[in-house]
Design a protein around this motif. Structure first.
Motif, PDB file in Angstrom:
ATOM      1  N   LEU A 129      -9.130  -8.880  -4.681  1.00 51.17           N
ATOM      2  CA  LEU A 129      -8.651  -8.359  -3.414  1.00 51.17           C
ATOM      3  C   LEU A 129      -9.616  -8.758  -2.306  1.00 51.17           C
ATOM      4  CD1 LEU A 129      -6.583  -6.474  -2.026  1.00 51.17           C
ATOM      5  CD2 LEU A 129      -8.177  -4.615  -2.490  1.00 51.17           C
ATOM      6  N   GLN A 130      -9.084  -9.248  -1.221  1.00 46.01           N
ATOM      7  CA  GLN A 130      -9.934  -9.669  -0.112  1.00 46.01           C
ATOM      8  C   GLN A 130      -9.576  -8.886   1.137  1.00 46.01           C
ATOM      9  OE1 GLN A 130     -10.560 -13.765   0.403  1.00 46.01           O
ATOM     10  NE2 GLN A 130     -10.708 -14.182  -1.775  1.00 46.01           N
ATOM     11  N   SER A 131     -10.495  -8.877   2.066  1.00 43.87           N
ATOM     12  CA  SER A 131     -10.313  -8.139   3.314  1.00 43.87           C
ATOM     13  C   SER A 131      -9.035  -8.548   4.033  1.00 43.87           C
ATOM     14  CB  SER A 131     -11.532  -8.355   4.203  1.00 43.87           C
ATOM     15  OG  SER A 131     -11.392  -7.655   5.396  1.00 43.87           O
ATOM     16  N   ILE A 132      -8.711  -9.816   4.012  1.00 42.94           N
ATOM     17  CA  ILE A 132      -7.505 -10.292   4.697  1.00 42.94           C
ATOM     18  C   ILE A 132      -6.251  -9.679   4.087  1.00 42.94           C
ATOM     19  CG2 ILE A 132      -7.242 -12.402   3.320  1.00 42.94           C
ATOM     20  CD1 ILE A 132      -6.591 -12.089   7.086  1.00 42.94           C
ATOM     21  N   ASP A 133      -6.281  -9.417   2.766  1.00 40.37           N
ATOM     22  CA  ASP A 133      -5.145  -8.772   2.102  1.00 40.37           C
ATOM     23  C   ASP A 133      -4.912  -7.383   2.682  1.00 40.37           C
ATOM     24  OD1 ASP A 133      -4.806 -10.950   0.291  1.00 40.37           O
ATOM     25  OD2 ASP A 133      -6.372 -10.100  -0.992  1.00 40.37           O
ATOM     26  N   LEU A 134      -6.000  -6.646   2.887  1.00 44.46           N
ATOM     27  CA  LEU A 134      -5.881  -5.313   3.477  1.00 44.46           C
ATOM     28  C   LEU A 134      -5.388  -5.390   4.913  1.00 44.46           C
ATOM     29  CD1 LEU A 134      -9.028  -3.374   2.244  1.00 44.46           C
ATOM     30  CD2 LEU A 134      -6.650  -3.042   1.577  1.00 44.46           C
ATOM     31  N   GLN A 135      -5.914  -6.332   5.671  1.00 40.92           N
ATOM     32  CA  GLN A 135      -5.506  -6.470   7.069  1.00 40.92           C
ATOM     33  C   GLN A 135      -4.010  -6.733   7.187  1.00 40.92           C
ATOM     34  OE1 GLN A 135      -7.974  -9.419   8.951  1.00 40.92           O
ATOM     35  NE2 GLN A 135      -9.854  -8.412   8.302  1.00 40.92           N
ATOM     36  N   LYS A 136      -3.502  -7.618   6.350  1.00 40.36           N
ATOM     37  CA  LYS A 136      -2.073  -7.923   6.369  1.00 40.36           C
ATOM     38  C   LYS A 136      -1.248  -6.716   5.956  1.00 40.36           C
ATOM     39  CE  LYS A 136      -2.497 -12.850   5.336  1.00 40.36           C
ATOM     40  NZ  LYS A 136      -2.245 -13.883   4.302  1.00 40.36           N
ATOM     41  N   ALA A 137      -1.703  -6.031   4.907  1.00 43.25           N
ATOM     42  CA  ALA A 137      -0.957  -4.887   4.388  1.00 43.25           C
ATOM     43  C   ALA A 137      -0.902  -3.742   5.384  1.00 43.25           C
ATOM     44  CB  ALA A 137      -1.599  -4.404   3.083  1.00 43.25           C
ATOM     45  N   LEU A 138      -1.942  -3.607   6.188  1.00 41.24           N
ATOM     46  CA  LEU A 138      -2.030  -2.474   7.106  1.00 41.24           C
ATOM     47  C   LEU A 138      -1.690  -2.851   8.548  1.00 41.24           C
ATOM     48  CD1 LEU A 138      -5.186  -0.788   5.586  1.00 41.24           C
ATOM     49  CD2 LEU A 138      -2.762  -0.304   5.135  1.00 41.24           C
ATOM     50  N   SER A 139      -1.065  -3.983   8.724  1.00 41.11           N
ATOM     51  CA  SER A 139      -0.651  -4.420  10.051  1.00 41.11           C
ATOM     52  C   SER A 139       0.249  -3.362  10.690  1.00 41.11           C
ATOM     53  CB  SER A 139       0.096  -5.744   9.936  1.00 41.11           C
ATOM     54  OG  SER A 139       0.591  -6.146  11.181  1.00 41.11           O
ATOM     55  N   GLY A 140      -0.076  -2.997  11.930  1.00 42.10           N
ATOM     56  CA  GLY A 140       0.735  -2.044  12.665  1.00 42.10           C
ATOM     57  C   GLY A 140       0.370  -0.580  12.465  1.00 42.10           C
ATOM     58  N   VAL A 141      -0.626  -0.301  11.628  1.00 36.79           N
ATOM     59  CA  VAL A 141      -1.031   1.090  11.386  1.00 36.79           C
ATOM     60  C   VAL A 141      -1.845   1.607  12.566  1.00 36.79           C
ATOM     61  CG1 VAL A 141      -2.493   2.573   9.945  1.00 36.79           C
ATOM     62  CG2 VAL A 141      -1.006   0.875   8.876  1.00 36.79           C
ATOM     63  N   ASP A 142      -1.518   2.806  13.002  1.00 41.59           N
ATOM     64  CA  ASP A 142      -2.301   3.493  14.026  1.00 41.59           C
ATOM     65  C   ASP A 142      -3.280   4.436  13.342  1.00 41.59           C
ATOM     66  OD1 ASP A 142      -0.991   2.373  16.268  1.00 41.59           O
ATOM     67  OD2 ASP A 142       0.657   3.805  16.045  1.00 41.59           O
ATOM     68  N   TYR A 143      -4.501   4.449  13.832  1.00 43.20           N
ATOM     69  CA  TYR A 143      -5.553   5.302  13.256  1.00 43.20           C
ATOM     70  C   TYR A 143      -5.858   6.439  14.199  1.00 43.20           C
ATOM     71  CZ  TYR A 143      -6.167   1.660   9.825  1.00 43.20           C
ATOM     72  OH  TYR A 143      -5.952   0.775   8.808  1.00 43.20           O
ATOM     73  N   PRO A 144      -6.287   7.579  13.665  1.00 49.16           N
ATOM     74  CA  PRO A 144      -6.579   7.863  12.266  1.00 49.16           C
ATOM     75  C   PRO A 144      -5.292   7.890  11.436  1.00 49.16           C
ATOM     76  CG  PRO A 144      -6.851   9.854  13.577  1.00 49.16           C
ATOM     77  CD  PRO A 144      -6.537   8.735  14.520  1.00 49.16           C
ATOM     78  N   ALA A 145      -5.456   7.625  10.140  1.00 46.87           N
ATOM     79  CA  ALA A 145      -4.331   7.591   9.204  1.00 46.87           C
ATOM     80  C   ALA A 145      -4.769   8.166   7.869  1.00 46.87           C
ATOM     81  CB  ALA A 145      -3.840   6.155   9.028  1.00 46.87           C
ATOM     82  N   ASP A 146      -3.838   8.827   7.189  1.00 44.56           N
ATOM     83  CA  ASP A 146      -4.174   9.344   5.865  1.00 44.56           C
ATOM     84  C   ASP A 146      -3.772   8.336   4.793  1.00 44.56           C
ATOM     85  OD1 ASP A 146      -1.420   9.653   5.349  1.00 44.56           O
ATOM     86  OD2 ASP A 146      -1.449  11.784   5.822  1.00 44.56           O
ATOM     87  N   ARG A 147      -4.231   8.600   3.585  1.00 47.01           N
ATOM     88  CA  ARG A 147      -4.011   7.678   2.474  1.00 47.01           C
ATOM     89  C   ARG A 147      -2.522   7.430   2.246  1.00 47.01           C
ATOM     90  NH1 ARG A 147      -6.860   9.766  -2.437  1.00 47.01           N
ATOM     91  NH2 ARG A 147      -5.288  11.362  -2.183  1.00 47.01           N
ATOM     92  N   ASP A 148      -1.701   8.474   2.275  1.00 43.10           N
ATOM     93  CA  ASP A 148      -0.269   8.300   2.027  1.00 43.10           C
ATOM     94  C   ASP A 148       0.380   7.399   3.085  1.00 43.10           C
ATOM     95  OD1 ASP A 148      -0.425   9.904  -0.222  1.00 43.10           O
ATOM     96  OD2 ASP A 148       0.203  11.722   0.846  1.00 43.10           O
ATOM     97  N   HIS A 149      -0.048   7.554   4.330  1.00 47.00           N
ATOM     98  CA  HIS A 149       0.479   6.691   5.400  1.00 47.00           C
ATOM     99  C   HIS A 149       0.084   5.231   5.167  1.00 47.00           C
ATOM    100  CE1 HIS A 149       1.995   5.684   9.364  1.00 47.00           C
ATOM    101  NE2 HIS A 149       0.871   5.036   9.592  1.00 47.00           N
ATOM    102  N   LEU A 150      -1.159   5.013   4.735  1.00 45.19           N
ATOM    103  CA  LEU A 150      -1.622   3.644   4.476  1.00 45.19           C
ATOM    104  C   LEU A 150      -0.858   3.009   3.318  1.00 45.19           C
ATOM    105  CD1 LEU A 150      -5.474   4.114   4.863  1.00 45.19           C
ATOM    106  CD2 LEU A 150      -3.848   3.251   6.559  1.00 45.19           C
ATOM    107  N   VAL A 151      -0.660   3.781   2.260  1.00 40.35           N
ATOM    108  CA  VAL A 151       0.093   3.260   1.108  1.00 40.35           C
ATOM    109  C   VAL A 151       1.524   2.938   1.524  1.00 40.35           C
ATOM    110  CG1 VAL A 151       1.026   3.863  -1.167  1.00 40.35           C
ATOM    111  CG2 VAL A 151      -1.370   4.351  -0.634  1.00 40.35           C
TER     112      VAL A 151
END
Length: 71
Positions: A11-33
């Protein structure tokens, strides 16, 4: 345990960035998933986001720190 470590190594940082595109923070784990699933992230990314014990994150950097330091 070893398979979790190997999966995390791939797993690389870019994978997380792509997966979480459009997320507003703060965010909880369920929202991120949920966001990762909505962004068609691979199962490895979704699983990695599900593993850390933290309930909420203030920034994307906090997510990365939790995912990559979780053992």
């Amino acid at each position: 345990m070893r398979s979790q470590v190997l999966r995390r190594c791939r797993l690389q940082s870019i994978d997380l960035q792509k997966a979480l595109s459009g997320v507003d923070y703060p965010a909880d784990r369920d929202h991120l998933v949920g966001a990762a699933r909505d962004n068609n992230a691979p199962d490895g990314v979704v699983n990695a986001l599900s593993e850390p014990s933290e309930e909420g994150y203030e920034t994307p950097a906090g997510v990365s720190k939790a995912v990559f330091s979780h053992s």
